[in-house]
Design a protein around this motif. Structure first.
Motif, PDB file in Angstrom:
ATOM      1  N   THR A  65       0.834  -1.201   0.000  1.00 24.58           N
ATOM      2  CA  THR A  65       0.000   0.000   0.000  1.00 24.58           C
ATOM      3  C   THR A  65       0.869   1.252   0.000  1.00 24.58           C
ATOM      4  O   THR A  65       0.575   2.210  -0.717  1.00 24.58           O
ATOM      5  CB  THR A  65      -0.961  -0.004   1.205  1.00 24.58           C
ATOM      6  OG1 THR A  65      -1.743  -1.209   1.157  1.00 24.58           O
ATOM      7  CG2 THR A  65      -1.890   1.198   1.176  1.00 24.58           C
ATOM      8  N   LYS A  66       1.955   1.238   0.763  1.00 23.92           N
ATOM      9  CA  LYS A  66       2.868   2.381   0.760  1.00 23.92           C
ATOM     10  C   LYS A  66       3.464   2.587  -0.626  1.00 23.92           C
ATOM     11  O   LYS A  66       3.561   3.717  -1.108  1.00 23.92           O
ATOM     12  CB  LYS A  66       3.991   2.197   1.778  1.00 23.92           C
ATOM     13  CG  LYS A  66       4.918   3.408   1.852  1.00 23.92           C
ATOM     14  CD  LYS A  66       6.032   3.210   2.837  1.00 23.92           C
ATOM     15  CE  LYS A  66       7.198   2.610   2.103  1.00 23.92           C
ATOM     16  NZ  LYS A  66       8.424   2.532   2.869  1.00 23.92           N
ATOM     17  N   ASP A  67       3.833   1.494  -1.290  1.00 25.49           N
ATOM     18  CA  ASP A  67       4.370   1.601  -2.651  1.00 25.49           C
ATOM     19  C   ASP A  67       3.351   2.225  -3.594  1.00 25.49           C
ATOM     20  O   ASP A  67       3.699   3.024  -4.468  1.00 25.49           O
ATOM     21  CB  ASP A  67       4.799   0.235  -3.171  1.00 25.49           C
ATOM     22  CG  ASP A  67       6.043  -0.299  -2.482  1.00 25.49           C
ATOM     23  OD1 ASP A  67       6.754   0.496  -1.810  1.00 25.49           O
ATOM     24  OD2 ASP A  67       6.314  -1.511  -2.604  1.00 25.49           O
ATOM     25  N   LYS A  68       2.088   1.877  -3.428  1.00 27.37           N
ATOM     26  CA  LYS A  68       1.031   2.459  -4.257  1.00 27.37           C
ATOM     27  C   LYS A  68       0.854   3.949  -3.956  1.00 27.37           C
ATOM     28  O   LYS A  68       0.577   4.736  -4.859  1.00 27.37           O
ATOM     29  CB  LYS A  68      -0.282   1.716  -4.048  1.00 27.37           C
ATOM     30  CG  LYS A  68      -0.262   0.322  -4.643  1.00 27.37           C
ATOM     31  CD  LYS A  68      -1.559  -0.393  -4.397  1.00 27.37           C
ATOM     32  CE  LYS A  68      -1.521  -1.796  -4.980  1.00 27.37           C
ATOM     33  NZ  LYS A  68      -2.811  -2.473  -4.810  1.00 27.37           N
ATOM     34  N   ILE A  69       1.028   4.330  -2.692  1.00 32.05           N
ATOM     35  CA  ILE A  69       0.951   5.745  -2.319  1.00 32.05           C
ATOM     36  C   ILE A  69       2.083   6.512  -2.994  1.00 32.05           C
ATOM     37  O   ILE A  69       1.866   7.585  -3.564  1.00 32.05           O
ATOM     38  CB  ILE A  69       0.993   5.920  -0.784  1.00 32.05           C
ATOM     39  CG1 ILE A  69      -0.314   5.410  -0.172  1.00 32.05           C
ATOM     40  CG2 ILE A  69       1.252   7.382  -0.399  1.00 32.05           C
ATOM     41  CD1 ILE A  69      -0.292   5.291   1.337  1.00 32.05           C
ATOM     42  N   VAL A  70       3.284   5.961  -2.930  1.00 35.47           N
ATOM     43  CA  VAL A  70       4.435   6.599  -3.582  1.00 35.47           C
ATOM     44  C   VAL A  70       4.170   6.749  -5.074  1.00 35.47           C
ATOM     45  O   VAL A  70       4.398   7.816  -5.654  1.00 35.47           O
ATOM     46  CB  VAL A  70       5.734   5.794  -3.329  1.00 35.47           C
ATOM     47  CG1 VAL A  70       6.867   6.290  -4.208  1.00 35.47           C
ATOM     48  CG2 VAL A  70       6.124   5.860  -1.856  1.00 35.47           C
ATOM     49  N   GLN A  71       3.674   5.698  -5.698  1.00 38.75           N
ATOM     50  CA  GLN A  71       3.370   5.750  -7.127  1.00 38.75           C
ATOM     51  C   GLN A  71       2.328   6.831  -7.418  1.00 38.75           C
ATOM     52  O   GLN A  71       2.465   7.598  -8.370  1.00 38.75           O
ATOM     53  CB  GLN A  71       2.861   4.395  -7.612  1.00 38.75           C
ATOM     54  CG  GLN A  71       2.515   4.388  -9.088  1.00 38.75           C
ATOM     55  CD  GLN A  71       1.960   3.058  -9.550  1.00 38.75           C
ATOM     56  OE1 GLN A  71       1.687   2.166  -8.755  1.00 38.75           O
ATOM     57  NE2 GLN A  71       1.776   2.925 -10.844  1.00 38.75           N
ATOM     58  N   GLN A  72       1.305   6.915  -6.604  1.00 34.44           N
ATOM     59  CA  GLN A  72       0.249   7.901  -6.817  1.00 34.44           C
ATOM     60  C   GLN A  72       0.779   9.317  -6.613  1.00 34.44           C
ATOM     61  O   GLN A  72       0.387  10.238  -7.324  1.00 34.44           O
ATOM     62  CB  GLN A  72      -0.942   7.618  -5.894  1.00 34.44           C
ATOM     63  CG  GLN A  72      -2.172   8.431  -6.197  1.00 34.44           C
ATOM     64  CD  GLN A  72      -2.786   8.125  -7.552  1.00 34.44           C
ATOM     65  OE1 GLN A  72      -2.600   7.035  -8.105  1.00 34.44           O
ATOM     66  NE2 GLN A  72      -3.496   9.067  -8.107  1.00 34.44           N
ATOM     67  N   LEU A  73       1.675   9.494  -5.658  1.00 37.68           N
ATOM     68  CA  LEU A  73       2.265  10.811  -5.433  1.00 37.68           C
ATOM     69  C   LEU A  73       3.157  11.226  -6.601  1.00 37.68           C
ATOM     70  O   LEU A  73       3.152  12.378  -7.018  1.00 37.68           O
ATOM     71  CB  LEU A  73       3.076  10.824  -4.134  1.00 37.68           C
ATOM     72  CG  LEU A  73       2.270  10.857  -2.843  1.00 37.68           C
ATOM     73  CD1 LEU A  73       3.167  10.539  -1.654  1.00 37.68           C
ATOM     74  CD2 LEU A  73       1.589  12.202  -2.653  1.00 37.68           C
ATOM     75  N   GLU A  74       3.906  10.269  -7.127  1.00 32.87           N
ATOM     76  CA  GLU A  74       4.839  10.572  -8.212  1.00 32.87           C
ATOM     77  C   GLU A  74       4.153  10.654  -9.569  1.00 32.87           C
ATOM     78  O   GLU A  74       4.540  11.454 -10.411  1.00 32.87           O
ATOM     79  CB  GLU A  74       5.952   9.523  -8.255  1.00 32.87           C
ATOM     80  CG  GLU A  74       6.874   9.613  -7.064  1.00 32.87           C
ATOM     81  CD  GLU A  74       7.959   8.548  -7.056  1.00 32.87           C
ATOM     82  OE1 GLU A  74       7.991   7.684  -7.969  1.00 32.87           O
ATOM     83  OE2 GLU A  74       8.782   8.566  -6.126  1.00 32.87           O
ATOM     84  N   TYR A  75       3.139   9.826  -9.766  1.00 35.61           N
ATOM     85  CA  TYR A  75       2.439   9.755 -11.056  1.00 35.61           C
ATOM     86  C   TYR A  75       0.933   9.756 -10.812  1.00 35.61           C
ATOM     87  O   TYR A  75       0.294   8.714 -10.905  1.00 35.61           O
ATOM     88  CB  TYR A  75       2.836   8.483 -11.825  1.00 35.61           C
ATOM     89  CG  TYR A  75       4.324   8.307 -11.945  1.00 35.61           C
ATOM     90  CD1 TYR A  75       5.050   9.066 -12.865  1.00 35.61           C
ATOM     91  CD2 TYR A  75       5.013   7.414 -11.143  1.00 35.61           C
ATOM     92  CE1 TYR A  75       6.423   8.918 -12.981  1.00 35.61           C
ATOM     93  CE2 TYR A  75       6.388   7.261 -11.250  1.00 35.61           C
ATOM     94  CZ  TYR A  75       7.079   8.009 -12.173  1.00 35.61           C
ATOM     95  OH  TYR A  75       8.445   7.872 -12.272  1.00 35.61           O
ATOM     96  N   PRO A  76       0.355  10.912 -10.490  1.00 33.04           N
ATOM     97  CA  PRO A  76      -1.055  10.989 -10.101  1.00 33.04           C
ATOM     98  C   PRO A  76      -2.037  10.393 -11.104  1.00 33.04           C
ATOM     99  O   PRO A  76      -3.088   9.914 -10.723  1.00 33.04           O
ATOM    100  CB  PRO A  76      -1.310  12.484  -9.928  1.00 33.04           C
ATOM    101  CG  PRO A  76       0.028  13.088  -9.749  1.00 33.04           C
ATOM    102  CD  PRO A  76       1.004  12.206 -10.446  1.00 33.04           C
ATOM    103  N   GLY A  77      -1.704  10.366 -12.370  1.00 29.39           N
ATOM    104  CA  GLY A  77      -2.620   9.841 -13.366  1.00 29.39           C
ATOM    105  C   GLY A  77      -2.469   8.353 -13.630  1.00 29.39           C
ATOM    106  O   GLY A  77      -3.130   7.811 -14.497  1.00 29.39           O
ATOM    107  N   SER A  78      -1.603   7.675 -12.860  1.00 30.67           N
ATOM    108  CA  SER A  78      -1.341   6.261 -13.144  1.00 30.67           C
ATOM    109  C   SER A  78      -2.575   5.423 -12.849  1.00 30.67           C
ATOM    110  O   SER A  78      -3.394   5.754 -12.002  1.00 30.67           O
ATOM    111  CB  SER A  78      -0.150   5.766 -12.330  1.00 30.67           C
ATOM    112  OG  SER A  78      -0.418   5.841 -10.956  1.00 30.67           O
ATOM    113  N   ARG A  79      -2.682   4.315 -13.539  1.00 35.47           N
ATOM    114  CA  ARG A  79      -3.840   3.437 -13.402  1.00 35.47           C
ATOM    115  C   ARG A  79      -3.595   2.393 -12.333  1.00 35.47           C
ATOM    116  O   ARG A  79      -2.490   1.947 -12.120  1.00 35.47           O
ATOM    117  CB  ARG A  79      -4.110   2.748 -14.721  1.00 35.47           C
ATOM    118  CG  ARG A  79      -4.353   3.749 -15.843  1.00 35.47           C
ATOM    119  CD  ARG A  79      -4.698   3.047 -17.078  1.00 35.47           C
ATOM    120  NE  ARG A  79      -6.079   2.654 -16.901  1.00 35.47           N
ATOM    121  CZ  ARG A  79      -6.782   1.989 -17.788  1.00 35.47           C
ATOM    122  NH1 ARG A  79      -6.251   1.632 -18.899  1.00 35.47           N
ATOM    123  NH2 ARG A  79      -8.043   1.667 -17.552  1.00 35.47           N
TER     124      ARG A  79
END
Length: 85
Positions: A65-79
């Motif tokens: 879940t933390k990895d997904k948060i990092v991804q969302q912070l870095e790439y807000p439009g990611s799927r």
């Protein structure tokens, strides 16, 4: 004694910065909510002296879940970043 994990220290962002971004990003807000719940599960399991395998699985879930948060912070439009457990 179990200690709550400091997500914001790992993200190198303040709680306020992350909260502000969560207000503008519903996927991020959901991930942050999921993270808080999973972190509480880890603490509760450690406090109840749950078996090591159960605690390991919860910690892996928290890390994912933390990895997904990092991804969302870095790439807000990611799927797929807000996939729930």
């Amino acid at each position: 004694m179990p200690v709550k994990h400091n997500l914001y220290e790992d993200l190198k962002l303040s709680k306020e910065e992350v909260a502000e971004r969560g207000k503008a990003d519903s996927k991020l807000a959901k991930l942050l909510e999921d993270y808080a719940l999973i972190d509480k599960e880890v603490i509760d399991a450690e406090s109840a002296t749950a078996n090591d395998d159960e605690i390991r699985k919860l910690k892996e879930k928290r890390l994912l879940t933390k990895d997904k948060i990092v991804q969302q912070l870095e790439y807000p439009g990611s799927r797929g970043a807000a996939k729930s457990f």
